[in-house]
Design a protein around this motif. Structure first.
Motif, PDB file in Angstrom:
ATOM      1  N   SER A 122       0.849  -1.189   0.000  1.00  0.00           N
ATOM      2  CA  SER A 122       0.000   0.000   0.000  1.00  0.00           C
ATOM      3  C   SER A 122       0.883   1.237   0.000  1.00  0.00           C
ATOM      4  O   SER A 122       1.626   1.482   0.954  1.00  0.00           O
ATOM      5  CB  SER A 122      -0.924   0.026   1.215  1.00  0.00           C
ATOM      6  OG  SER A 122      -1.750   1.173   1.166  1.00  0.00           O
ATOM      7  N   PHE A 123       0.810   1.997  -1.087  1.00  0.00           N
ATOM      8  CA  PHE A 123       1.628   3.195  -1.216  1.00  0.00           C
ATOM      9  C   PHE A 123       0.899   4.466  -0.793  1.00  0.00           C
ATOM     10  O   PHE A 123       1.456   5.554  -0.889  1.00  0.00           O
ATOM     11  CB  PHE A 123       2.132   3.332  -2.658  1.00  0.00           C
ATOM     12  CG  PHE A 123       3.232   2.362  -2.997  1.00  0.00           C
ATOM     13  CD1 PHE A 123       4.542   2.628  -2.622  1.00  0.00           C
ATOM     14  CD2 PHE A 123       2.964   1.186  -3.659  1.00  0.00           C
ATOM     15  CE1 PHE A 123       5.562   1.738  -2.908  1.00  0.00           C
ATOM     16  CE2 PHE A 123       3.984   0.288  -3.956  1.00  0.00           C
ATOM     17  CZ  PHE A 123       5.290   0.563  -3.580  1.00  0.00           C
ATOM     18  N   ASP A 124      -0.334   4.322  -0.338  1.00  0.00           N
ATOM     19  CA  ASP A 124      -1.084   5.485   0.133  1.00  0.00           C
ATOM     20  C   ASP A 124      -1.789   5.242   1.460  1.00  0.00           C
ATOM     21  O   ASP A 124      -2.578   6.062   1.914  1.00  0.00           O
ATOM     22  CB  ASP A 124      -2.104   5.935  -0.920  1.00  0.00           C
ATOM     23  CG  ASP A 124      -3.140   4.861  -1.222  1.00  0.00           C
ATOM     24  OD1 ASP A 124      -3.045   3.749  -0.659  1.00  0.00           O
ATOM     25  OD2 ASP A 124      -4.037   5.116  -2.036  1.00  0.00           O
ATOM     26  N   ASP A 125      -1.502   4.100   2.087  1.00  0.00           N
ATOM     27  CA  ASP A 125      -2.142   3.732   3.355  1.00  0.00           C
ATOM     28  C   ASP A 125      -3.653   3.616   3.234  1.00  0.00           C
ATOM     29  O   ASP A 125      -4.378   3.706   4.228  1.00  0.00           O
ATOM     30  CB  ASP A 125      -1.788   4.727   4.469  1.00  0.00           C
ATOM     31  CG  ASP A 125      -0.344   4.614   4.930  1.00  0.00           C
ATOM     32  OD1 ASP A 125       0.272   3.557   4.695  1.00  0.00           O
ATOM     33  OD2 ASP A 125       0.180   5.576   5.519  1.00  0.00           O
ATOM     34  N   LYS A 126      -4.134   3.407   1.999  1.00  0.00           N
ATOM     35  CA  LYS A 126      -5.568   3.272   1.781  1.00  0.00           C
ATOM     36  C   LYS A 126      -5.910   2.090   0.887  1.00  0.00           C
ATOM     37  O   LYS A 126      -6.902   1.404   1.125  1.00  0.00           O
ATOM     38  CB  LYS A 126      -6.133   4.549   1.146  1.00  0.00           C
ATOM     39  CG  LYS A 126      -6.017   5.802   1.996  1.00  0.00           C
ATOM     40  CD  LYS A 126      -6.525   7.014   1.237  1.00  0.00           C
ATOM     41  CE  LYS A 126      -6.355   8.288   2.039  1.00  0.00           C
ATOM     42  NZ  LYS A 126      -6.812   9.487   1.275  1.00  0.00           N
ATOM     43  N   THR A 127      -5.130   1.889  -0.149  1.00  0.00           N
ATOM     44  CA  THR A 127      -5.475   0.920  -1.181  1.00  0.00           C
ATOM     45  C   THR A 127      -4.327  -0.041  -1.449  1.00  0.00           C
ATOM     46  O   THR A 127      -3.203   0.172  -0.984  1.00  0.00           O
ATOM     47  CB  THR A 127      -5.836   1.649  -2.489  1.00  0.00           C
ATOM     48  OG1 THR A 127      -4.769   2.547  -2.815  1.00  0.00           O
ATOM     49  CG2 THR A 127      -7.122   2.445  -2.345  1.00  0.00           C
ATOM     50  N   LYS A 140       2.680  -1.419   4.651  1.00  0.00           N
ATOM     51  CA  LYS A 140       2.894   0.027   4.669  1.00  0.00           C
ATOM     52  C   LYS A 140       4.174   0.406   3.931  1.00  0.00           C
ATOM     53  O   LYS A 140       5.225  -0.176   4.163  1.00  0.00           O
ATOM     54  CB  LYS A 140       2.970   0.537   6.103  1.00  0.00           C
ATOM     55  CG  LYS A 140       3.147   2.053   6.199  1.00  0.00           C
ATOM     56  CD  LYS A 140       3.118   2.509   7.639  1.00  0.00           C
ATOM     57  CE  LYS A 140       3.354   4.025   7.733  1.00  0.00           C
ATOM     58  NZ  LYS A 140       2.284   4.791   7.063  1.00  0.00           N
ATOM     59  N   MET A 141       4.071   1.397   3.045  1.00  0.00           N
ATOM     60  CA  MET A 141       5.217   1.924   2.313  1.00  0.00           C
ATOM     61  C   MET A 141       5.544   3.386   2.678  1.00  0.00           C
ATOM     62  O   MET A 141       6.691   3.712   2.903  1.00  0.00           O
ATOM     63  CB  MET A 141       4.971   1.827   0.803  1.00  0.00           C
ATOM     64  CG  MET A 141       4.798   0.412   0.284  1.00  0.00           C
ATOM     65  SD  MET A 141       6.363  -0.492   0.268  1.00  0.00           S
ATOM     66  CE  MET A 141       5.906  -1.877   1.306  1.00  0.00           C
ATOM     67  N   PRO A 142       4.546   4.292   2.715  1.00  0.00           N
ATOM     68  CA  PRO A 142       4.858   5.708   2.908  1.00  0.00           C
ATOM     69  C   PRO A 142       5.620   5.992   4.202  1.00  0.00           C
ATOM     70  O   PRO A 142       5.290   5.479   5.268  1.00  0.00           O
ATOM     71  CB  PRO A 142       3.472   6.376   2.949  1.00  0.00           C
ATOM     72  CG  PRO A 142       2.575   5.446   2.224  1.00  0.00           C
ATOM     73  CD  PRO A 142       3.081   4.078   2.562  1.00  0.00           C
ATOM     74  N   GLY A 143       6.655   6.820   4.073  1.00  0.00           N
ATOM     75  CA  GLY A 143       7.391   7.282   5.242  1.00  0.00           C
ATOM     76  C   GLY A 143       8.456   6.346   5.760  1.00  0.00           C
ATOM     77  O   GLY A 143       9.227   6.704   6.656  1.00  0.00           O
TER      78      GLY A 143
END
Length: 340
Positions: free
Chosen positions: A135-140, A162-165
């Motif tokens: 998930s690169f947007d914590d949503k999808t 989780k990817m972001p951050g």
């Protein structure tokens, strides 16, 4: 945002997830073709909260796990063999796409081989107990097709890693932890050896960077009409390399939430002064020939100096996959010179 672009860059500009979360439904049978976790521990409960904030809570450890290729390869290297896989699985010169790492396709059911491909019938026949994607947007979820997302999520619970951050080591650690929860041994000899190789490559990168003060590196993705400047803060591998001292050329302006690249015209290519350039390894093979005819590319100092190198972004998030990639980074860092 074009799905064609997402095919090549995954998380181009915005987070490239296309799945739509419509629900979770745990499927229960035990049975055929379990993952290579510890069968004796299958009765242990399983609980995992993913990057979307969704908690998968199962009475017993899932055995039949299907995963997107990068995620599947990360679990594979951590000691857990998935039952099914989908994602980038095409071959070049007889070799499996690097995003699929060390997966042995003879031991898994292939549910899809590229972007937008997801065979629902084949997936359902596996009686999946868990689906794992990024998930690169914590949503999808990245590689779950939007058109069939409701049916996909109706067949089994899903985890969006989780990817972001996060930087690369943090994501690797998360996959290691998930593999352990699925029954893998985090202290297995191959896993420990891969970690040692990765740590050694990290040390070599630090040495190489110290020997080249001021070396500026630009990370890009390319197509025939646009150049895409990577934001090093958004890409897990670049974020980690920057922490080791690699000096990346930033985007010209701050990007919005969930954006990974700044899109510019080829006429603006000279606005990002760099001594070395790394380009997205997921681009089509013909792209090298295409850009060789674009004057604003060929006139760049780094291109003239021959300091252009492949960037294996979206490689499996494992020590085994990234140790050789980081050794390649050491190689081009040692070759490249500041151009003044």
């Amino acid at each position: 945002m074009s799905k064609h672009l997402l095919t090549r860059r995954g998380f181009l500009r915005g987070a490239g997830a296309t799945g739509v979360l419509l629900g979770l439904a745990a499927c229960g049978d035990s049975g055929d073709k379990p993952g290579a976790g510890s069968p004796s521990g299958a009765a242990q409960p399983f609980r995992y909260t993913d990057g979307r904030g969704i908690t998968v809570d199962l009475a017993s450890r899932p055995q039949r796990v299907v995963a997107q290729s990068s995620a599947a390869a990360a679990l594979w290297d951590a000691g857990f063999q998935v039952t099914g896989v989908y994602g980038e699985l095409g071959t070049t010169d007889g070799k499996l796409n690097y995003q699929a790492g060390n997966i042995d396709l003879s031991k898994v059911e292939v549910v899809g081989k590229t972007w937008g491909e997801f065979n629902l019938e084949r997936y359902a026949a596996l009686r999946p107990e868990l689906l794992v994607d990024l998930s690169f947007d914590d949503k999808t979820l990245w590689y779950v097709p939007e058109a069939s997302a409701d049916k996909v999520f109706g067949l089994a619970p899903s985890i969006g890693m989780k990817m972001p951050g996060l930087d690369l080591p943090a994501i690797i650690d998360n996959f290691m932890a998930l593999a352990a929860q699925l029954g893998a041994d985090p202290d297995a000899a191959p896993v420990k050896a891969a970690r040692s190789e990765f740590d050694a490559a990290v040390a070599e990168i630090k040495t190489a960077v110290a020997a080249k003060p001021g070396l500026r590196v630009l990370a890009v993705s390319r197509d025939a009409t646009k150049l895409y400047i990577a934001d090093p803060k958004m890409h897990p591998d670049l974020k980690h390399l920057a922490s080791l001292g690699v000096q990346f050329v930033p985007t010209a302006k701050p990007l919005g939430p969930g954006q990974y690249f700044e899109e510019v015209s080829w006429e603006q290519a000279g606005s990002y002064p760099a001594d070395a350039i790394i380009y997205d390894g997921r681009e089509v093979p013909a792209m090298a020939d295409t850009v060789s005819k674009i004057a604003t590319w060929t006139n760049l100092p780094a291109v003239k100096a021959g300091q252009v190198y492949p960037w294996q972004t979206a490689a499996p998030y494992s020590f085994a996959a990234n140790a050789p990639i980081y050794r390649d980074v050491v190689g081009w860092l040692n070759k490249a010179k500041p151009l003044g």
